[in-house]
Design a protein around this motif. Structure first.
Motif, PDB file in Angstrom:
ATOM      1  N   ALA A  90       0.847  -1.200   0.000  1.00  0.00           N
ATOM      2  CA  ALA A  90       0.000   0.000   0.000  1.00  0.00           C
ATOM      3  C   ALA A  90       0.884   1.253   0.000  1.00  0.00           C
ATOM      4  CB  ALA A  90      -0.918  -0.005   1.224  1.00  0.00           C
ATOM      5  N   GLY A 115       1.142   4.312  -2.736  1.00  0.00           N
ATOM      6  CA  GLY A 115       1.041   5.718  -2.348  1.00  0.00           C
ATOM      7  C   GLY A 115       2.222   6.522  -2.872  1.00  0.00           C
ATOM      8  N   ASN A 136      -5.126   2.797  11.217  1.00  0.00           N
ATOM      9  CA  ASN A 136      -4.708   1.410  10.962  1.00  0.00           C
ATOM     10  C   ASN A 136      -3.198   1.279  11.201  1.00  0.00           C
ATOM     11  OD1 ASN A 136      -3.414   2.374   8.645  1.00  0.00           O
ATOM     12  ND2 ASN A 136      -5.137   1.871   7.313  1.00  0.00           N
ATOM     13  N   GLY A 137      -2.643   0.129  10.856  1.00  0.00           N
ATOM     14  CA  GLY A 137      -1.228  -0.119  11.130  1.00  0.00           C
ATOM     15  C   GLY A 137      -0.318   0.878  10.423  1.00  0.00           C
ATOM     16  N   LEU A 163      -8.662  -1.937  12.039  1.00  0.00           N
ATOM     17  CA  LEU A 163      -7.728  -2.751  11.262  1.00  0.00           C
ATOM     18  C   LEU A 163      -8.425  -3.650  10.269  1.00  0.00           C
ATOM     19  CD1 LEU A 163      -5.363  -3.814  14.181  1.00  0.00           C
ATOM     20  CD2 LEU A 163      -4.998  -1.998  12.514  1.00  0.00           C
ATOM     21  N   PHE A 164      -7.827  -3.756   9.102  1.00  0.00           N
ATOM     22  CA  PHE A 164      -8.318  -4.712   8.105  1.00  0.00           C
ATOM     23  C   PHE A 164      -7.847  -6.106   8.518  1.00  0.00           C
ATOM     24  CE2 PHE A 164      -8.215  -6.850   3.944  1.00  0.00           C
ATOM     25  CZ  PHE A 164      -9.520  -6.621   3.554  1.00  0.00           C
ATOM     26  N   HIS A 165      -6.565  -6.204   8.888  1.00  0.00           N
ATOM     27  CA  HIS A 165      -5.995  -7.479   9.321  1.00  0.00           C
ATOM     28  C   HIS A 165      -5.969  -7.443  10.855  1.00  0.00           C
ATOM     29  CE1 HIS A 165      -4.632  -7.916   5.140  1.00  0.00           C
ATOM     30  NE2 HIS A 165      -4.366  -6.636   5.221  1.00  0.00           N
ATOM     31  N   ARG A 192      -2.332  -7.006  17.435  1.00  0.00           N
ATOM     32  CA  ARG A 192      -2.051  -5.848  16.559  1.00  0.00           C
ATOM     33  C   ARG A 192      -2.837  -4.631  17.031  1.00  0.00           C
ATOM     34  NH1 ARG A 192      -3.075  -5.175  10.909  1.00  0.00           N
ATOM     35  NH2 ARG A 192      -1.523  -3.536  10.906  1.00  0.00           N
ATOM     36  N   ARG A 219     -12.848  -4.926   9.252  1.00  0.00           N
ATOM     37  CA  ARG A 219     -12.964  -3.466   9.262  1.00  0.00           C
ATOM     38  C   ARG A 219     -14.320  -3.004   9.784  1.00  0.00           C
ATOM     39  NH1 ARG A 219      -9.316  -0.026   5.791  1.00  0.00           N
ATOM     40  NH2 ARG A 219      -7.687  -0.045   7.350  1.00  0.00           N
ATOM     41  N   LEU A 245      -5.843   6.109   4.374  1.00  0.00           N
ATOM     42  CA  LEU A 245      -5.386   4.811   3.835  1.00  0.00           C
ATOM     43  C   LEU A 245      -6.428   3.713   4.051  1.00  0.00           C
ATOM     44  CD1 LEU A 245      -2.834   6.615   4.285  1.00  0.00           C
ATOM     45  CD2 LEU A 245      -1.556   4.556   4.693  1.00  0.00           C
ATOM     46  N   ASP A 289      -5.907   9.850   0.935  1.00  0.00           N
ATOM     47  CA  ASP A 289      -5.431   8.755   0.088  1.00  0.00           C
ATOM     48  C   ASP A 289      -4.768   9.380  -1.137  1.00  0.00           C
ATOM     49  OD1 ASP A 289      -5.198   6.645  -1.757  1.00  0.00           O
ATOM     50  OD2 ASP A 289      -7.006   5.660  -1.012  1.00  0.00           O
ATOM     51  N   LEU A 290      -3.515   8.992  -1.374  1.00  0.00           N
ATOM     52  CA  LEU A 290      -2.791   9.596  -2.497  1.00  0.00           C
ATOM     53  C   LEU A 290      -3.313   9.152  -3.858  1.00  0.00           C
ATOM     54  CD1 LEU A 290       0.804   9.522  -1.027  1.00  0.00           C
ATOM     55  CD2 LEU A 290      -0.210  11.507  -2.172  1.00  0.00           C
ATOM     56  N   ASP A 331      -3.421  13.562  -0.789  1.00  0.00           N
ATOM     57  CA  ASP A 331      -2.155  14.131  -0.319  1.00  0.00           C
ATOM     58  C   ASP A 331      -1.488  13.088   0.567  1.00  0.00           C
ATOM     59  OD1 ASP A 331      -0.118  15.930   0.091  1.00  0.00           O
ATOM     60  OD2 ASP A 331      -1.281  17.345   1.319  1.00  0.00           O
ATOM     61  N   LEU A 389      -0.070  11.381   3.806  1.00  0.00           N
ATOM     62  CA  LEU A 389      -0.683  11.364   5.137  1.00  0.00           C
ATOM     63  C   LEU A 389      -0.122  12.395   6.113  1.00  0.00           C
ATOM     64  CD1 LEU A 389      -2.448   9.845   7.260  1.00  0.00           C
ATOM     65  CD2 LEU A 389      -0.474   8.358   7.616  1.00  0.00           C
TER      66      LEU A 389
HETATM   67  O1  PTJ Z   1      -3.233  -2.118   9.178  1.00  0.00           O
HETATM   68  P1  PTJ Z   1      -4.366  -2.768   8.430  1.00  0.00           P
HETATM   69  O2  PTJ Z   1      -4.500  -4.245   8.737  1.00  0.00           O
HETATM   70  O3  PTJ Z   1      -5.687  -2.083   8.658  1.00  0.00           O
HETATM   71  O4  PTJ Z   1      -4.052  -2.649   6.850  1.00  0.00           O
HETATM   72  C1  PTJ Z   1      -3.750  -1.394   6.300  1.00  0.00           C
HETATM   73  C2  PTJ Z   1      -3.624  -1.431   4.753  1.00  0.00           C
HETATM   74  C3  PTJ Z   1      -3.010  -0.087   4.334  1.00  0.00           C
HETATM   75  C4  PTJ Z   1      -2.719  -2.576   4.362  1.00  0.00           C
HETATM   76  C5  PTJ Z   1      -5.018  -1.627   4.157  1.00  0.00           C
HETATM   77  O5  PTJ Z   1      -5.866  -0.603   4.588  1.00  0.00           O
HETATM   78  C6  PTJ Z   1      -4.979  -1.635   2.641  1.00  0.00           C
HETATM   79  O6  PTJ Z   1      -4.789  -2.657   2.006  1.00  0.00           O
HETATM   80  O7  PTJ Z   1      -5.154  -0.447   2.069  1.00  0.00           O
HETATM   81  P2  PTJ Z   1      -5.251  -0.222   0.469  1.00  0.00           P
HETATM   82  O8  PTJ Z   1      -6.547  -0.753  -0.034  1.00  0.00           O
HETATM   83  O9  PTJ Z   1      -3.988  -0.673  -0.191  1.00  0.00           O
HETATM   84  O10 PTJ Z   1      -5.339   1.343   0.400  1.00  0.00           O
HETATM   85  C7  PTJ Z   1      -4.342   2.174   0.900  1.00  0.00           C
HETATM   86  C8  PTJ Z   1      -4.355   3.464   0.075  1.00  0.00           C
HETATM   87  O11 PTJ Z   1      -3.544   4.395   0.743  1.00  0.00           O
HETATM   88  C9  PTJ Z   1      -3.781   3.310  -1.351  1.00  0.00           C
HETATM   89  O12 PTJ Z   1      -4.682   3.891  -2.292  1.00  0.00           O
HETATM   90  C10 PTJ Z   1      -2.477   4.123  -1.328  1.00  0.00           C
HETATM   91  O13 PTJ Z   1      -2.285   4.829  -2.525  1.00  0.00           O
HETATM   92  C11 PTJ Z   1      -2.719   5.084  -0.186  1.00  0.00           C
HETATM   93  N1  PTJ Z   1      -1.504   5.450   0.540  1.00  0.00           N
HETATM   94  C12 PTJ Z   1      -0.447   4.663   0.877  1.00  0.00           C
HETATM   95  N2  PTJ Z   1       0.456   5.333   1.585  1.00  0.00           N
HETATM   96  C13 PTJ Z   1      -0.013   6.602   1.724  1.00  0.00           C
HETATM   97  C14 PTJ Z   1      -1.273   6.677   1.061  1.00  0.00           C
HETATM   98  N3  PTJ Z   1      -2.012   7.792   1.034  1.00  0.00           N
HETATM   99  C15 PTJ Z   1      -1.511   8.880   1.688  1.00  0.00           C
HETATM  100  N4  PTJ Z   1      -0.324   8.886   2.333  1.00  0.00           N
HETATM  101  C16 PTJ Z   1       0.438   7.771   2.398  1.00  0.00           C
HETATM  102  N5  PTJ Z   1       1.604   7.797   3.067  1.00  0.00           N
END
Ligand code: PTJ
Length: 265
Positions: free
Chosen positions: A38, A42, A79-80, A106-108, A113, A145, A163, A183-184, A200, A202
């Motif tokens: 993820a 981003g 989340n994490g 948390l998703f996971h 955690r 979630r 995120l 969310d970027l 933008d 985070l």
């Molecule tokens: O900790 P958990 O178990 O809840 O899991 C967290 C994740 C991030 C793994 C889970 O929520 C996930 O799979 O998220 P996604 O569906 O991959 O979405 C995360 C979104 O955040 C993506 O669209 C990324 O582009 C965006 N992103 C990642 N890092 C950043 C970000 N947006 C802003 N700032 C960041 N630093």
């Protein structure tokens, strides 16, 4: 590479530092492996956007700060990845806006955690953290979630979801919340479902939210309301995409050639 071994002179020092830090926090069980993916996604969008807050994001952040000031029960979901990347910024925002409920989501999800995320937030200075032992579920969501705190996100009127995944953003909107996404990726379902999508990075976004809250908190309500309503999601999403297109067009343009001599040259 460990955080200590990254040469400061590296042109992408900050990015490498954040990656190494996330990898260490994954080994410690705060971040899940999927969180690293993820993060990579981003980063890719941040490149396309120029790695700075765009004027559209700045407007969205101001409007979001106004929404938070007007909210009766604002909540921030953590989340994490969010705890790993921005625990300090979350703590700072919760100090700027003491009414803000900070909730682990948390998703996971495992109890360990959830505790680790909550401990990280408390160590950073968040006084009250909800969501370690969630008491309710959001309707229409199969994943973990869906677990929320009845005193937090369940009764919130405005929810900030950084995120996030699209399903929950949708479920929150369906539950009548005003959803502010960070969310970027302007193409993600989360960005497209949120009433207020902040595209933008985070830590920049949270920092700007805090600044907006501090700037507007003593304003008369009608003035804050005007800022809250100053942007619309479709217009913002179009703006983010145009920003990427214009930037790519500029980068793709051949270096300008000296033109043919004009009369009088
Ligand atoms: O900790 P958990 O178990 O809840 O899991 C967290 C994740 C991030 C793994 C889970 O929520 C996930 O799979 O998220 P996604 O569906 O991959 O979405 C995360 C979104 O955040 C993506 O669209 C990324 O582009 C965006 N992103 C990642 N890092 C950043 C970000 N947006 C802003 N700032 C960041 N630093």
């Amino acid at each position: 590479m460990t955080v200590q071994r990254i040469p400061r002179s590296h042109p992408r020092y900050r990015s490498l530092l954040v990656r190494a830090d996330l990898a260490e926090k994954m080994a410690a069980g705060l971040v899940v492996p999927e969180g690293l993916m993820a993060h990579g996604r981003g980063e890719a969008f941040d490149y396309l956007l120029g790695e700075k807050t765009t004027p559209e994001a700045a407007r969205a952040e101001r409007a979001a700060a106004a929404r938070l000031l007007l909210a009766r029960r604002p909540a921030l979901s953590v989340n994490g990845n969010v705890a790993a990347l921005a625990a300090r910024e979350v703590a700072a925002l919760s100090k700027d806006l003491p009414r803000l409920t900070v909730e682990v989501n948390l998703f996971h999800r495992t109890p360990e955690r959830a505790r680790r995320v909550a401990d990280t937030l408390r160590r950073a200075g968040v006084r009250r953290v909800l969501g370690e032992r969630p008491t309710a579920r959001l309707r229409g969501l199969a994943s973990d979630r869906a677990w929320v705190d009845a005193q937090g996100i369940l009764r919130a009127d405005v929810v900030v979801v950084p995120l996030e995944d699209g399903d929950r953003a949708e479920a929150l909107v369906r539950a009548g919340k005003f959803v502010i996404a960070i969310d970027l990726n302007p193409l993600s379902r989360t960005s497209r479902r949120a009433q207020l999508p902040i595209v933008d990075e985070l830590t920049r976004a949270l920092h700007n939210l805090g600044r907006g809250v501090r700037h507007m908190r003593d304003w008369p309500r009608p003035q804050i309301l005007a800022v809250a309503h100053s942007v619309q999601a479709p217009e913002l999403l179009g703006g983010y995409l145009r920003r990427i297109r214009v930037r790519l067009d500029r980068l793709a343009a051949p270096p300008s050639q000296p033109g043919p001599p004009r009369r009088g040259d």
